[in-house]
Enzyme design. Sequence first.
Site, PDB file in Angstrom:
ATOM      1  N   HIS A  26      -6.020 -14.528  20.544  1.00  0.00           N
ATOM      2  CA  HIS A  26      -6.586 -13.975  19.498  1.00  0.00           C
ATOM      3  C   HIS A  26      -5.640 -14.076  18.161  1.00  0.00           C
ATOM      4  CE1 HIS A  26      -5.990  -9.885  19.915  1.00  0.00           C
ATOM      5  NE2 HIS A  26      -6.512  -9.576  19.339  1.00  0.00           N
ATOM      6  N   GLU A  92     -10.630 -11.747  15.859  1.00  0.00           N
ATOM      7  CA  GLU A  92     -10.936 -10.499  16.378  1.00  0.00           C
ATOM      8  C   GLU A  92     -11.210  -9.452  15.231  1.00  0.00           C
ATOM      9  OE1 GLU A  92      -8.710  -6.684  16.789  1.00  0.00           O
ATOM     10  OE2 GLU A  92      -7.753  -7.866  18.423  1.00  0.00           O
ATOM     11  N   HIS A 119      -4.667 -18.532   6.254  1.00  0.00           N
ATOM     12  CA  HIS A 119      -5.927 -19.164   6.531  1.00  0.00           C
ATOM     13  C   HIS A 119      -5.942 -19.182   8.176  1.00  0.00           C
ATOM     14  CE1 HIS A 119      -4.156 -23.026   6.186  1.00  0.00           C
ATOM     15  NE2 HIS A 119      -4.541 -23.628   7.140  1.00  0.00           N
ATOM     16  N   GLU A 165      -9.672 -23.010   6.957  1.00  0.00           N
ATOM     17  CA  GLU A 165      -9.632 -24.497   6.794  1.00  0.00           C
ATOM     18  C   GLU A 165     -10.947 -25.197   7.404  1.00  0.00           C
ATOM     19  OE1 GLU A 165      -6.424 -27.746   7.270  1.00  0.00           O
ATOM     20  OE2 GLU A 165      -5.556 -25.478   7.808  1.00  0.00           O
TER      21      GLU A 165
END
Length: 178
Positions: A26, A92, A119, A165
């Site tokens: 994550h 998360e 990003h 993105e």
Amino acid sequence: MTFTTESHPGVRAEMPAATRGFVLNHSMLRVKDPAVSLAFYTGVLGMRVLRKLDFPEMKFSLYFLMKDDDAAAPDEAGERTAWTFSQRGILELTHNWGTENDPDFRYHDGNAQPQGFGHICFSVPDLAAAVRWFDNNQVAFVKRPEQGKMKDVAFIKDPDGYWIEIVQPDLLTGLGRS
């Protein structure tokens, strides 16, 4: 021969045996108001919340989200927690309690100076349809697909100003080719 990695200075061609089984599980973003962020990530990007973990002694909560429409997570909370931490591509969201009540509170988005984090990215099957969906949901754009030098790539903002993105993979086959 099967592709394993591109070769660049610093790249190790052979995967260290000790890292077999490692999974990038994550990435974490801090959010000011979980209700606003969860509405965005579930309602606009179609993610689902796998697990919420509260830490009252430290005054924060973690929300683990996934965008895999077919993944079957276990019902039992403990099993689902272990399953969540074994997956790929989890987001998360971390909420430090009380930030939602401070009108002046902001997190650094990583793109203002000094730059750092940039990003996260979502691939979509139809970029034009995704742009229409984002427009219909009043999502703020940093860059639309037709803007700038890099076409067919969009950047939107989440409620905390983090950039996301948006790409359609089959439109990117020419990237990096001169």
